[in-house]
Enzyme design. Sequence first.
Site, PDB file in Angstrom:
ATOM      1  CB  SER A   1     -44.633   3.489   8.188  1.00 28.41           C
ATOM      2  OG  SER A   1     -44.996   2.261   8.796  1.00 28.41           O
TER       3      SER A   1
ATOM      4  CG  MET B   1     -45.798  10.640   3.595  1.00 27.71           C
ATOM      5  SD  MET B   1     -46.677  11.630   4.833  1.00 27.71           S
ATOM      6  CE  MET B   1     -46.694  10.484   6.206  1.00 27.71           C
TER       7      MET B   1
ATOM      8  CB  CYS C   1     -45.038  13.262  12.588  1.00 28.76           C
ATOM      9  SG  CYS C   1     -44.741  12.364  11.038  1.00 28.76           S
TER      10      CYS C   1
ATOM     11  CB  CYS D   1     -38.057   8.081  13.227  1.00 33.10           C
ATOM     12  SG  CYS D   1     -38.713   9.674  12.639  1.00 33.10           S
TER      13      CYS D   1
END
Length: 364
Positions: free
Chosen positions: A10, A34, A108, A206
């Site tokens: 991440s 991602m 997610c 986020c």
Amino acid sequence: MKKRVLVAMSGGVDSSVAAALLVEQGYEVIGVTMQLWDYSQNESSCDPNSKFDTCCSLDDVADARLVAHKLGIPFYVFDYQDDFKENVVDYFTDEYLKGRTPNPCVACNTFLKFDHLLDRAQRLGCDFVATGHYAQIHFNEIYGHYKLLKGNDSQKDQSYFLYSLTQERLEKVLFPVGNLSKPEVRVIAEKYGLVNAAKKESMEICFIPNNDYAKFISNRVQDSDLIKGDIRHEEGQLLGVHDGIHQFTVGQRKGLKVSFANPLYVTRIDSETGTVFAGEEKYLYRSGFSFKKFHMVRDFGNDIDFEVKIRYRSAPCQATLEKNGDFVSLRFKTPQKSVTPGQIAVLYCDNEVVGGGFIDKVFL
């Protein structure tokens, strides 16, 4: 032959150290980030006053790439923006419009990290997918099943978000930092000279600018999609009106914008009539709830008494699981406060994740 691992990076310190530890342990490691959300195109990100608690932003991608270079591993960026919008952002918006409170981080993990990414890993010939989650996996050789366990660091444990993992997925997943504490992870990052060793953690959702859920949702839908209505006391008194049930969640105190002699909390939301009910703290307590999309990590036989967490940061409480065909419900040993439809409830037996699901109908 070395086992090949695809590490979801991440840009944060946890997943970076996970990659470093796997390299140290002799795995063939591939780093991947991602790309989930285009902060330059979505919502008020063009507003210099907007602030995102980002995950996988351009800066995060750059940090992940630098870590991969430092570790000497290949690194790729996979574009999952369409999948993220469909499975996380749209779900988040739709749930709030229905007067429910979603958990986008669970969505997610379920649909992106442990669904699409596992499929991609298999196509790349990888044996495992690894993440920086604070959780642990143990294989019971006697009974032939995997156990999903809490992380050793009780303050950072993330097993709550992973309750939907199946036995088949647990076989293909690694959590290299699950047995470590956060300070230990930062020490390892410093030892390797990783650029994000002291990077702050992301705490909020986020993709929400300024953590303003209501504004985010209002900007994404037509005014006709908003369910407006009355604010009423639990005893029936009309307190005021509101511009949409998406602005409220059970247990909320601020933002009611009504005058009353005592402090009031949102106690329940009726999406059919658009009525938001409010009351004093005593009206928040509930005896249990029914599950939606209940999942068990493994078979627990006839056990019915477990601990349950009805929110990520809530203290676990004792409860009894009740099954009647496909109908699964939970009864608390003592009434619990602010049981919220749409949130995730996760069951535990000591430090093992039993299973969990969405809170659906709440019982008085």
